[in-house]
Scaffold this motif. Structure first.
Motif, PDB file in Angstrom:
ATOM      1  N   SER B 315       0.832  -1.191   0.000  1.00 46.05           N
ATOM      2  CA  SER B 315       0.000   0.000   0.000  1.00 46.05           C
ATOM      3  C   SER B 315       0.879   1.258   0.000  1.00 46.05           C
ATOM      4  CB  SER B 315      -0.910  -0.059   1.236  1.00 46.05           C
ATOM      5  OG  SER B 315      -1.588   1.133   1.389  1.00 46.05           O
ATOM      6  N   LYS B 316       1.876   1.263   0.857  1.00 42.65           N
ATOM      7  CA  LYS B 316       2.783   2.425   0.912  1.00 42.65           C
ATOM      8  C   LYS B 316       3.548   2.562  -0.405  1.00 42.65           C
ATOM      9  CE  LYS B 316       5.574   4.568   4.508  1.00 42.65           C
ATOM     10  NZ  LYS B 316       6.015   4.357   5.897  1.00 42.65           N
ATOM     11  N   ILE B 319       1.165   4.007  -3.052  1.00 47.08           N
ATOM     12  CA  ILE B 319       0.876   5.435  -2.838  1.00 47.08           C
ATOM     13  C   ILE B 319       2.023   6.297  -3.360  1.00 47.08           C
ATOM     14  CG2 ILE B 319       0.609   7.192  -1.025  1.00 47.08           C
ATOM     15  CD1 ILE B 319      -0.893   4.963   0.597  1.00 47.08           C
ATOM     16  N   HIS B 320       3.244   5.755  -3.266  1.00 43.85           N
ATOM     17  CA  HIS B 320       4.410   6.558  -3.654  1.00 43.85           C
ATOM     18  C   HIS B 320       4.985   6.202  -5.017  1.00 43.85           C
ATOM     19  CE1 HIS B 320       3.997   7.042   0.676  1.00 43.85           C
ATOM     20  NE2 HIS B 320       4.335   8.280   0.389  1.00 43.85           N
ATOM     21  N   GLY B 323       6.092   8.687  -7.711  1.00 37.25           N
ATOM     22  CA  GLY B 323       7.260   9.523  -7.449  1.00 37.25           C
ATOM     23  C   GLY B 323       6.867  10.919  -7.005  1.00 37.25           C
ATOM     24  N   PRO B 324       7.863  11.714  -6.627  1.00 37.91           N
ATOM     25  CA  PRO B 324       7.586  13.047  -6.079  1.00 37.91           C
ATOM     26  C   PRO B 324       7.351  14.082  -7.187  1.00 37.91           C
ATOM     27  CG  PRO B 324       9.930  12.632  -6.024  1.00 37.91           C
ATOM     28  CD  PRO B 324       9.304  11.390  -6.581  1.00 37.91           C
ATOM     29  N   VAL B 352       8.916   1.463  -0.385  1.00 34.65           N
ATOM     30  CA  VAL B 352       9.248   2.627  -1.212  1.00 34.65           C
ATOM     31  C   VAL B 352      10.661   2.549  -1.827  1.00 34.65           C
ATOM     32  CG1 VAL B 352       9.110   5.134  -1.363  1.00 34.65           C
ATOM     33  CG2 VAL B 352       7.628   3.927   0.212  1.00 34.65           C
ATOM     34  N   PRO B 353      11.638   1.923  -1.156  1.00 32.14           N
ATOM     35  CA  PRO B 353      12.939   1.795  -1.835  1.00 32.14           C
ATOM     36  C   PRO B 353      12.824   1.052  -3.170  1.00 32.14           C
ATOM     37  CG  PRO B 353      13.194   1.304   0.484  1.00 32.14           C
ATOM     38  CD  PRO B 353      11.709   1.441   0.232  1.00 32.14           C
ATOM     39  N   GLY B 356      11.081   3.378  -5.469  1.00 27.14           N
ATOM     40  CA  GLY B 356      11.939   4.561  -5.593  1.00 27.14           C
ATOM     41  C   GLY B 356      13.074   4.320  -6.575  1.00 27.14           C
ATOM     42  N   TYR B 359      11.254   4.241 -10.080  1.00 28.62           N
ATOM     43  CA  TYR B 359      10.792   5.494 -10.687  1.00 28.62           C
ATOM     44  C   TYR B 359      11.940   6.456 -10.967  1.00 28.62           C
ATOM     45  CZ  TYR B 359      10.154   7.847  -5.972  1.00 28.62           C
ATOM     46  OH  TYR B 359      10.301   8.394  -4.730  1.00 28.62           O
ATOM     47  N   LEU B 389      -1.336  14.762  -4.604  1.00 31.07           N
ATOM     48  CA  LEU B 389      -0.805  13.445  -4.934  1.00 31.07           C
ATOM     49  C   LEU B 389      -1.891  12.615  -5.610  1.00 31.07           C
ATOM     50  CD1 LEU B 389       1.021  12.655  -1.557  1.00 31.07           C
ATOM     51  CD2 LEU B 389       1.972  13.647  -3.650  1.00 31.07           C
ATOM     52  N   PRO B 390      -1.509  11.481  -6.193  1.00 28.68           N
ATOM     53  CA  PRO B 390      -2.528  10.613  -6.802  1.00 28.68           C
ATOM     54  C   PRO B 390      -3.607  10.165  -5.817  1.00 28.68           C
ATOM     55  CG  PRO B 390      -0.345   9.968  -7.530  1.00 28.68           C
ATOM     56  CD  PRO B 390      -0.145  11.009  -6.484  1.00 28.68           C
ATOM     57  N   THR B 391      -3.301  10.179  -4.530  1.00 30.63           N
ATOM     58  CA  THR B 391      -4.320   9.836  -3.533  1.00 30.63           C
ATOM     59  C   THR B 391      -5.290  10.984  -3.294  1.00 30.63           C
ATOM     60  OG1 THR B 391      -2.830  10.658  -1.840  1.00 30.63           O
ATOM     61  CG2 THR B 391      -2.860   8.271  -2.194  1.00 30.63           C
TER      62      THR B 391
END
Lengths: 332, 420, 293, 162
Positions: B315-316, B319-320, B323-324, B352-353, B356, B359, B389-391
């Motif tokens: 899920s995390k 959500i990420h 990317g930023p 996320v790593p 990350g 992306y 964010l997309p959320t």
């Protein structure tokens, strides 16, 4: 031949659990000599959170850091905390400690207000004293106030506090919601040197610019970033637990390769401070985010140096050399 | 203010104890009459357990007790899915599953006893590749599907995004299995006191989770379970969940003696959680001037034999995964899949790593395709104050651009950068 | 938690040999123990008896006429620190410094490294190119063999039961010669070699003809090996970059590497080409440098 | 077959009965209760169990206790005490060189051996000397800095080190 390259990677990362409530809580008591004890369930596994929480308590109470004792990591002696996970302790437990300290301080301020003949709101705590705002020469020692509060007024200066960031669950179909209370951001730039004949990569330098809201303890923030980078170097270049039909082929440090002191680059840390309004003294977190940009920055630097793109971690020399040969053949 | 405690580089509160060797870690604790526990792990990645016979082990000198699944009051745990047994009962689902645990008067005796426990297995077909595991005819690790969860994030309309893109770039990235490698192995010591309280010293990051899980597993009230965390030799998410604590508690109850268990380095690798390996597919659309307008991501996460933190991790990650960057049209699909591999758990960065890495490498590939400097390409697309964010979550304060400028200030970039 | 075993600390070499003889094939010599102890822990070696050969005078480095005698119980730290080694055999110093980390080098011995006979053994290639001879002693006989006759396969040597590798004689290299060792592992320290290589070059008086060259490679065959075809190619030829490159290619062809968790056979072959070329070049520069062997 | 031996640890003689197969790390920790020496891997690959044997760092998980008779063993407990810290210990604290602290005892002893041999090490010397001690927390930056700073302190104030 050795070729150099630079790569960049950015990231954003949330502080705290995804969607689920993840409260932290704390008790604070001020002793009658002006020292204080903080009780919290948060556990320090090396990241330095207990030190940071003590600093937060000291600042809020106006008591010297050395006069704070931390009681942590005992489910019978401390109030609930969700745990040292999700980079949440400074932000969430820090807020809980600050609130608990604030409540204890309120009692001290009320007692001092009576003595100093002003309203509690006109008082500040700092340097072990309670003094009139703007008139620091009119003060009482906290030790004295604490003694009067407890033994004179019968009001022991204690406080409790908890904090839980406001979050919501995600809609299962759209993924919409507000899963986190606060975010941190970072950019790292890696400079590498690639031996084009062997594929061996040397990471020369990494710059790491991290936003953490406010560095309560800059040395510990740097330590988290430097340590995260070492884990990122491992993730990018060395580490892999190999499973063959469910059997771990390298269950020892002989063949699970962690970076040694000789494998780490020069690291330059830059801390960005833009205080988070909901954080304790503006602080957010730093634990996990520090490792995030390292591996991609290195992989991008390899690409910049020799023009090959590694799509499967870790980027071993063997993979790099293979990709180099394929690129050469592509050109020929 | 003079004497402020904030922004000051204080040494760790316990540094004196640490540097003098006085800090006590899990394995440094001992109690009078203490026993030593060792675990017997599975011999197969997937098998039905037909019989466990501990009688020969129990006859060995020094052996005080052996526990198996029958001894566990509530033999399932997990954060989002109660799918993991404390001790394997019907099946073993990966090589790290524990079938029995011995308590003996010495490490040697406990270790020797493991060889004397007889387990009859019926090996079952196993699945190790998450993509294979998603297929309908794959061997099932639990129930009737290996797909545990599907996380969806939708923002805008990617079809529209592709339409307005001048370039579309695709990438597939894979990440590996990683172990936490905290240098201190897991260690736990349990004692059942005269007043009926379990006191457990355990090197965990989440003592309260351990206490509540123990309460459910042992069917015992929480006010009679006291978890104490000694000095902890690193965690990184590896000491996030319950592992050996139920064993030492059950054995302490059975033997009426304190029981200690410490994992070997091999067990740390073979029998504890790892960082999930991901397969991540990226597809991004960009306009001629270098604006990302659409991004589609598919994540396949190998959960291993149990869910553990797999769903929350995915899920995390989801959500990420975009990317930023501010991207109007986003579609993310994350799949969590059971296999007979090691269990994916919590590890620093929590999903996320993996994305990350993907992306940020994908960003460089897009920059190369459109012939733009990777830094300038990022800078143009970074989230800024009040980006959403997309959320749908709106970030009020975003310091990404400051971090880019700071990093460049620290080591420079390939070329002079003109900041917008 | 090691398996139980007997332990004998003999007072001299003869007593050590007697102990080995007495306790039969289950007896093992222990020197540094850095290989033996983990093997015992993993139960891959279960010696009935350990015969300690430390303190028997086998830990010295002495210069004699024409050669240097290195005791088998000499640690890699001692080798790396030794003035004699530094001055005369930089290749051996490089190999010694490449092993493990400080802690390992303080315990691990050159005799142990050889006797363990793992294909990635770092000391062997250096000793190969130095043309070292090993002295093996048992109660019945004392024999000296060229180092390359010592290995028989992974973890197998010619050592008979109750025989000890006692010392290593390294001849003083001729004038106008130089040698070098290189290793590629998976990180910079505390790592086993993916490939290691040593080379020596002896130049003729003209300073450009290769009078003699030796090339040795590790971790690319069941035992450390000499790349004899490549050596032959170099001998008598005038030094050139092209020649060295060709020799490196030939050397790589003489290997028979396996694919394992550390690297594939293909990668190892690639590394052979690079390491041999670099080691030869380095050795050549040392040969040109005269006294810097 | 147990044998009584004398171990000299931090200058004190201890009489212990050991099996030949007993490892030094276990004797130190379990018998002498010197738990500052840590166990991280059991195969000599993390350095957490580093002690000094006659002043030289070794992995005590690779060493049979019985072989250490008559030799000087130094553990972290012998480096300095909370009341009287060694310069290196002070430097580790002040420079934030310790996070979880599990590698610190071994790391400090490796550093001590380095400074005993080379009072003015370069950064590369320090990194070489510590390469056998794995730290998963710090990235080594502050550890290297601490050793370097201790070296300067010790050379600046003669006799400042112990």
């Amino acid at each position: 031949m050795k070729k150099r390259g630079k790569g960049i990677a950015c990231m954003f990362y949330p502080i705290g659990f995804t969607s689920y409530p993840n409260p932290g809580s704390a008790f604070v008591k001020v002793n009658q000599d002006g020292t204080a004890v903080v009780f919290t369930g948060a556990t320090d596994m090396g990241q330095g959170s207990t030190t940071v929480l003590a600093q937060i308590a000291a600042e809020e109470l106006g008591i010297r850091y050395e006069h704070i004792t931390m009681v942590t990591g005992d489910t019978e002696k401390t109030p609930f905390d969700l745990g040292s996970v999700a980079s949440r302790v400074t932000y969430i437990v820090g807020n809980a400690v600050k609130r608990a300290a604030h409540e204890a301080k309120r009692i001290l301020l009320e007692v001092a207000a009576e003595k100093l003949g002003v309203s509690p709101d006109g008082l500040c705590a700092g340097d072990g004293r309670i003094y009139i705002k703007g008139l620091p020469e009119r003060f009482l020692e906290i030790s004295e106030v604490a003694r009067i509060a407890q033994m004179g007024k019968g009001r022991p200066p204690i406080g409790s506090g908890s904090f839980n960031p406001i979050t919501t669950f995600l809609d299962p179909e759209t993924g919409h919601g507000k899963p986190y209370g606060a975010y941190v951001f970072a950019t790292q730039i890696a400079e590498v040197e690639v031996d084009t004949e062997t594929g061996v990569v040397e990471v020369l330098r990494i710059a790491a610019a991290h936003d953490c809201g406010k560095a309560i303890n800059p040395m510990l923030v740097e330590g988290q970033v430097e340590g995260g980078i070492s884990m990122g170097v491992g993730y990018g270049l060395f580490e892999e637990m190999v499973l063959d039909n469910g059997v771990v082929k390298n269950p020892q440090f002989t063949d699970y390769i962690l970076p040694t002191s000789l494998d780490m680059p020069e690291i330059r840390v830059g801390i960005i401070e833009r205080p988070e309004p909901t954080g304790p003294f503006g602080a957010k977190g730093i634990g996990e985010p520090s490792l995030l940009p390292t591996a991609p920055a290195i992989i991008n630097a390899i690409y910049d140096a020799v023009g090959v793109r590694i799509r499967e971690l870790p980027a071993t020399p063997e993979k790099i050399l293979k990709a180099l040969r394929e690129t050469d053949q592509g050109k020929a | 203010m003079n004497g402020s405690a904030i922004g000051v580089s204080r040494p760790r509160h316990d540094a004196v104890l640490q540097v003098t060797g006085r800090a006590l870690y899990g394995d440094d604790y001992e109690r009078p009459g203490m026993l030593y526990a060792k675990a017997l792990r599975s011999r197969h990645p997937h098998a039905r357990i037909l019989k466990v016979d501990t009688s020969r082990a129990l006859k060995l000198a020094g052996v005080k007790a052996v526990i198996t699944a029958e001894d566990v009051p509530k033999n399932r745990y997990g954060f989002t899915h109660l799918d993991q047994p404390v001790l394997a009962d019907d099946k073993v689902r990966y090589m790290g599953d524990v079938v029995a645990v011995v308590a003996a008067t010495s490490w040697d005796a406990a270790t020797e006893a493991l060889d004397q426990i007889e387990v009859d297995y019926l090996p079952l077909p196993a699945v190790f590749d998450p993509v294979e595991a998603m297929k309908p005819d794959a061997p099932k690790v639990h129930g009737d599907s290996n797909i545990v969860s599907h996380i969806k994030i939708r923002s805008g309309d990617v079809t529209e995004g592709w339409r307005i893109s001048s370039e579309i770039v695709e990438d597939v990235m894979r990440t590996q299995v990683v172990e936490h490698c905290h240098i201190e192995p897991h260690a736990a010591l349990a004692e059942l006191t005269d007043d009926g309280t379990y006191v457990i010293w355990s090197t965990v990051q989440r003592p309260f989770l351990i206490a509540s899980d123990l309460s459910r597993i042992l069917q015992y009230p929480m006010n009679k379970i006291r978890v104490i965390t000694p000095a902890i030799g690193g965690g990184f998410g590896g000491k996030n969940e319950i592992t050996i604590e139920p064993y030492v508690c059950l054995l302490a109850a059975k033997t009426k003696r304190p029981v200690k268990m410490v994992l070997s380095r091999e067990e740390e690798f073979c029998g504890t959680t790892v960082r999930h390996p991901y397969i991540v597919k990226y597809r991004s659309g960009v306009t001629k001037d270098g604006k990302i307008v659409a991004r589609q991501v598919e994540i396949i996460s190998d959960s291993g034999a149990y869910v553990s933190w797999g769903e929350s991790t995915l899920s995390k990650a989801s959500i990420h995964a975009a990317g930023p960057y501010f991207i109007p049209h986003v579609r993310i699909d994350g799949y969590l899949v059971y296999t007979n591999n090691s269990i994916g758990g919590a590890m620093r960065g929590f999903g996320v790593p993996q994305v990350g890495f993907a992306y940020e490498c994908h960003m460089d590939n897009i920059a190369a395709v459109i012939g733009m400097d990777p830094l300038e390409f990022r800078y143009k697309n970074l989230l800024t104050d009040n980006s959403s964010l997309p959320t749908g979550q709106v970030l009020e304060f975003v310091t990404l651009r400051e971090t880019v400028r700071k990093a460049v200030e620290l080591v420079g970039w390939k070329k002079e950068v003109e900041w917008e | 938690m090691l398996p139980r075993t007997l332990y004998i600390r003999p007072s001299d070499l003869t007593k050590a040999l007697e102990a080995l003889e007495e306790h039969g094939p289950g007896a093992r010599v222990i020197a540094g123990g850095t290989d033996l102890i983990p093997s015992m822990r993993a139960r891959t070696q279960l010696p009935s008896c350990l015969v300690d050969i430390q303190g028997l005078g086998l830990d010295t480095i002495t210069r004699t006429d024409g050669f240097v005698r290195i005791g088998a119980a000499c640690t890699f730290s001692e080798l790396a620190r030794s003035g004699i080694i530094r001055e005369m055999f930089p290749v051996l110093r490089e190999a010694a410094s490449a092993i493990g980390a400080v802690q390992t080098r303080n315990l691990a011995t050159i005799g142990g490294n050889l006797s363990s006979a793992v294909p990635s053994c770092d000391s062997a290639p250096a000793l190969y190119v130095l043309k070292a001879r090993l002295t093996l002693i048992s109660l019945r006989q004392q024999r000296a063999i060229p180092v390359e006759e010592f290995f028989q396969g992974p973890r197998r040597t010619v050592l008979a039961p109750a025989e000890i590798l006692a010392w290593i004689d390294v001849p003083v290299p001729p004038d106008r010669s130089g040698s070098a060792f290189l290793k590629i592992g998976r990180r910079k320290a505390l790592t086993l070699a993916i490939v290691n290589a040593a080379a020596s070059v002896c130049l003729a008086k003209d300073g450009s003809t290769v009078e003699d060259a030796t090339i040795s490679l590790g971790a690319v065959a069941p035992t450390p090996l000499r790349a004899r075809k490549a050596e032959a190619l170099l001998k008598g030829c005038t030094w050139s970059e092209e020649l060295v490159k060709e020799a490196a290619w030939v050397a790589s062809g003489e290997t028979s590497p396996i694919s394992d968790i550390r690297a594939s056979a293909d990668y190892r072959r690639e590394l052979c080409k690079v390491l041999v070329r670099r080691a030869l070049t380095h050795a050549w520069k040392r040969a040109l440098g005269g006294d810097q062997r | 077959m147990k044998r009584a031996i004398i171990l000299v640890v931090n200058g004190t003689e201890h009489s212990v009965e050991v099996q030949p197969s007993d490892l030094l790390v276990d004797v130190l920790r379990d018998r002498l209760r010197l738990t500052g020496t840590k166990k991280g891997c059991g195969t000599g690959e993390c350095g957490a169990c580093t002690v000094l044997l006659d002043g030289k760092p070794v992995n005590s998980c690779l060493l049979l206790a019985i072989r250490c008779e008559g030799r000087q063993i130094t553990t972290i407990e012998g480096l300095g005490t909370p009341d009287s810290l060694h310069v290196l210990q002070k430097a580790f604290i002040d420079n934030g060189a310790v996070q979880c602290g599990f590698c610190a005892p071994g790391m400090l002893l490796s550093a001590k051996a380095l400074l005993d041999e080379n009072p003015a090490p370069s950064e590369m010397d320090i990194r070489q000397a510590l390469a056998g001690n794995i730290c998963r927390c710090t990235g080594y930056v502050k550890i290297v800095k601490a050793v370097s700073s201790a070296a300067r302190t010790m050379s600046g104030a003669e006799g400042g080190g112990r």
